[in-house]
Design a protein around this motif. Structure first.
Motif, mmCIF file in Angstrom:
data_model
loop_
_atom_site.group_PDB
_atom_site.id
_atom_site.type_symbol
_atom_site.label_atom_id
_atom_site.label_comp_id
_atom_site.label_asym_id
_atom_site.label_seq_id
_atom_site.Cartn_x
_atom_site.Cartn_y
_atom_site.Cartn_z
ATOM 1 N N SER A 70 -0.032 7.171 -6.506
ATOM 2 C CA SER A 70 -1.388 7.702 -6.670
ATOM 3 C C SER A 70 -1.533 9.050 -5.971
ATOM 4 O O SER A 70 -2.218 9.942 -6.474
ATOM 5 C CB SER A 70 -2.439 6.693 -6.191
ATOM 6 O OG SER A 70 -2.182 6.287 -4.879
ATOM 7 N N ASP A 71 -0.839 9.246 -4.839
ATOM 8 C CA ASP A 71 -0.899 10.565 -4.182
ATOM 9 C C ASP A 71 -0.275 11.641 -5.055
ATOM 10 O O ASP A 71 -0.753 12.770 -5.110
ATOM 11 C CB ASP A 71 -0.165 10.529 -2.839
ATOM 12 C CG ASP A 71 -1.016 9.891 -1.754
ATOM 13 O OD1 ASP A 71 -2.171 9.547 -2.065
ATOM 14 O OD2 ASP A 71 -0.524 9.744 -0.619
ATOM 15 N N SER A 86 2.380 1.907 -3.625
ATOM 16 C CA SER A 86 1.438 2.381 -4.650
ATOM 17 C C SER A 86 0.829 3.722 -4.250
ATOM 18 O O SER A 86 0.487 4.531 -5.104
ATOM 19 C CB SER A 86 0.359 1.345 -4.937
ATOM 20 O OG SER A 86 -0.189 0.871 -3.747
ATOM 21 N N LYS A 87 0.756 3.964 -2.934
ATOM 22 C CA LYS A 87 0.199 5.242 -2.471
ATOM 23 C C LYS A 87 1.076 6.413 -2.918
ATOM 24 O O LYS A 87 0.571 7.480 -3.243
ATOM 25 C CB LYS A 87 0.085 5.221 -0.948
ATOM 26 C CG LYS A 87 -0.696 6.384 -0.366
ATOM 27 C CD LYS A 87 -0.905 6.186 1.135
ATOM 28 C CE LYS A 87 -1.781 7.240 1.758
ATOM 29 N NZ LYS A 87 -1.281 8.582 1.646
ATOM 30 N N LYS A 134 -2.817 12.542 -7.490
ATOM 31 C CA LYS A 134 -3.894 13.309 -6.836
ATOM 32 C C LYS A 134 -3.480 14.756 -6.652
ATOM 33 O O LYS A 134 -4.264 15.673 -6.880
ATOM 34 C CB LYS A 134 -4.250 12.683 -5.482
ATOM 35 C CG LYS A 134 -5.191 11.509 -5.620
ATOM 36 C CD LYS A 134 -5.490 10.848 -4.284
ATOM 37 C CE LYS A 134 -6.108 9.478 -4.544
ATOM 38 N NZ LYS A 134 -6.142 8.621 -3.367
ATOM 39 N N SER A 194 -9.358 8.735 -9.459
ATOM 40 C CA SER A 194 -8.738 8.913 -8.156
ATOM 41 C C SER A 194 -9.280 7.897 -7.154
ATOM 42 O O SER A 194 -8.537 7.353 -6.319
ATOM 43 C CB SER A 194 -9.023 10.345 -7.700
ATOM 44 O OG SER A 194 -8.667 10.523 -6.378
ATOM 45 N N SER A 195 -10.579 7.582 -7.248
ATOM 46 C CA SER A 195 -11.170 6.653 -6.277
ATOM 47 C C SER A 195 -10.599 5.244 -6.427
ATOM 48 O O SER A 195 -10.599 4.466 -5.480
ATOM 49 C CB SER A 195 -12.694 6.636 -6.421
ATOM 50 O OG SER A 195 -13.037 6.242 -7.721
ATOM 51 N N GLN A 196 -10.107 4.918 -7.631
ATOM 52 C CA GLN A 196 -9.465 3.609 -7.836
ATOM 53 C C GLN A 196 -7.950 3.709 -7.675
ATOM 54 O O GLN A 196 -7.222 2.802 -8.080
ATOM 55 C CB GLN A 196 -9.779 3.104 -9.247
ATOM 56 C CG GLN A 196 -11.246 2.802 -9.502
ATOM 57 C CD GLN A 196 -11.704 1.584 -8.738
ATOM 58 O OE1 GLN A 196 -11.025 0.568 -8.710
ATOM 59 N NE2 GLN A 196 -12.844 1.688 -8.070
ATOM 60 N N ASN A 197 -7.492 4.828 -7.128
ATOM 61 C CA ASN A 197 -6.044 5.074 -6.993
ATOM 62 C C ASN A 197 -5.304 4.882 -8.310
ATOM 63 O O ASN A 197 -4.158 4.425 -8.328
ATOM 64 C CB ASN A 197 -5.438 4.216 -5.890
ATOM 65 C CG ASN A 197 -5.916 4.664 -4.525
ATOM 66 O OD1 ASN A 197 -6.052 5.863 -4.286
ATOM 67 N ND2 ASN A 197 -6.213 3.723 -3.653
ATOM 68 N N ALA A 216 0.820 -1.213 0.000
ATOM 69 C CA ALA A 216 0.000 0.000 0.000
ATOM 70 C C ALA A 216 0.854 1.263 0.000
ATOM 71 O O ALA A 216 0.547 2.235 -0.697
ATOM 72 C CB ALA A 216 -0.933 -0.006 1.203
ATOM 73 N N TYR A 227 -3.014 1.830 -9.423
ATOM 74 C CA TYR A 227 -1.713 1.416 -8.879
ATOM 75 C C TYR A 227 -1.850 0.258 -7.884
ATOM 76 O O TYR A 227 -0.975 -0.607 -7.838
ATOM 77 C CB TYR A 227 -0.972 2.614 -8.256
ATOM 78 C CG TYR A 227 -0.379 3.504 -9.336
ATOM 79 C CD1 TYR A 227 0.936 3.347 -9.740
ATOM 80 C CD2 TYR A 227 -1.164 4.444 -9.997
ATOM 81 C CE1 TYR A 227 1.477 4.119 -10.759
ATOM 82 C CE2 TYR A 227 -0.642 5.224 -11.011
ATOM 83 C CZ TYR A 227 0.677 5.058 -11.393
ATOM 84 O OH TYR A 227 1.193 5.806 -12.400
ATOM 85 N N ASP A 228 -2.920 0.262 -7.108
ATOM 86 C CA ASP A 228 -3.102 -0.830 -6.140
ATOM 87 C C ASP A 228 -3.136 -2.183 -6.842
ATOM 88 O O ASP A 228 -2.608 -3.175 -6.348
ATOM 89 C CB ASP A 228 -4.438 -0.665 -5.393
ATOM 90 C CG ASP A 228 -4.427 0.558 -4.508
ATOM 91 O OD1 ASP A 228 -3.337 1.120 -4.313
ATOM 92 O OD2 ASP A 228 -5.511 0.947 -4.031
#
Ligand SMILES: *[C@@H]1O[C@H](CO)[C@@H](O)[C@H](O)[C@H]1NC(C)=O
Ligand SMILES: *[C@@H]1O[C@H](CO)[C@@H](O)[C@H](O)[C@H]1NC(C)=O
Length: 300
Positions: free
Chosen positions: A120-121, A116-117, A124, A164-167, A113, A170-171
């Motif tokens: 995605s961050d 991948s965060k 965002k 964005s809601s699905q990141n 997490a 990347y997850d």
């Protein structure tokens, strides 16, 4: 006896030092303060006042000349007359961490997490300004935009897999990478004539070429990369509508982009990817990084 001599000698020197210091500060005999007479002090102070006044005047004039010739909204040198030139570079987001400045690698482990965060961050953050709707025009091909207006870039028209809601995938190990043209003041894409469409343009773009778009295409660089890259899709579409151009420093301007979705990249293999932008006035030069961008993707 010797001790006494030394003591006497030392006090004698201390005395003269103190006396000469006192005399330096104020010498009643010559009426000098710190080594200068009153007249001498007056002259030197006047000299420095005039000297600094001239310096201030000089720099003020220079600064005024500078501000008069500089326009804060429009660059003085544009397109071909500027260093940036008239052919835009292409860039991608998310950018690798700053501590690896030279890196162009997007690497993460599926199911980690925190890794991948990071990616995605980063996306965002980049998309944060795109949430704003005030002061933006809903542009389309039917309407014309005033030069000072900026178009809205509708994130809702992007497929859920790059949301964005699905990141941004990347997850799951199906990442989306955002591709955009670097802003060049006053630059507008020129379409290809029907007989000047480049031979090396991807088939699907050649067949459905529409002169109202700048197209983006990504592919693996080497034969192995081409097979490892897997299926790709583009959102909101593979073309950037030309009504977003030119950029003239409009307030709230949002750089248009294309999301490239790597639906199923081969796991644990480094994939070299090149994304190109297509328009008649976009030069392609890999070395000078014009018209294309390179990055690597590694999903573990
Ligand atoms: C995720 O990656 C970080 C560093 O990249 C590492 O410290 C951490 O142990 C990893 N977590 C898992 C669950 O593998
Ligand atoms: C190009 O695309 C626009 C917008 O989708 C459409 O209105 C136009 O008819 C297309 N032109 C051609 C030549 O296909």
């Amino acid at each position: 006896m010797a001790e006494k001599d030394i003591q006497y000698y030392e006090t004698q020197e201390d005395k003269t030092k103190w006396q000469s210091t006192k005399e330096f500060i104020w010498n009643p005999r010559t009426r000098q303060f710190c080594g200068r007479t009153g007249i001498s002090w007056a002259k030197i102070i006047i000299f420095y006042i005039i000297y600094y006044a001239c310096l201030v005047a000089f720099w003020t004039v220079m600064l005024l000349v500078f501000y008069v010739t500089v326009d804060s909204n429009h660059p003085k040198w544009k397109l071909d007359s500027s260093k940036i030139g008239s052919s835009p570079g292409v860039s991608y987001r998310p950018s690798p961490p700053e501590k690896n400045v030279d890196s162009t690698l997007i690497w993460f482990r599926r199911g980690n997490a925190s890794e991948s965060k990071y990616w995605s961050d980063s996306l965002k953050d980049f998309l944060e300004p795109y949430q704003v709707e005030e002061g933006l025009k809903e542009c389309d091909f039917g309407s014309t935009r005033k030069p000072e207006e900026s178009c809205r870039f509708n994130l809702n028209s992007i497929d859920n897999s790059c949301s964005s809601s699905q990141n941004f995938g990347y997850d799951m190990g199906h990442p989306c990478v955002l591709i955009k043209l670097n802003r060049i003041f006053d630059w507008e894409p020129k379409p290809y004539d029907s007989d000047s469409i480049p031979q090396n343009m991807p088939e699907n773009l050649k067949n459905d070429y529409n002169s109202s778009y700048v197209y983006i295409s990504c592919e693996g660089e080497n034969p192995a990369d081409k097979s490892n890259i897997g299926p790709i899709s583009y959102y909101p579409s593979q073309g950037i509508p030309n009504y977003y151009f030119p950029f003239t420093n409009q307030p709230n301007y949002l750089t248009p982009f294309v999301f490239v979705h790597f639906q199923n990249p081969t796991i644990s293999v480094l994939i070299n990817i090149e994304c190109k932008a297509w328009a008649a006035n976009i030069k392609y030069n890999k070395k000078e990084r014009l018209g294309s961008v390179h990055f690597e993707l590694l999903v573990d």
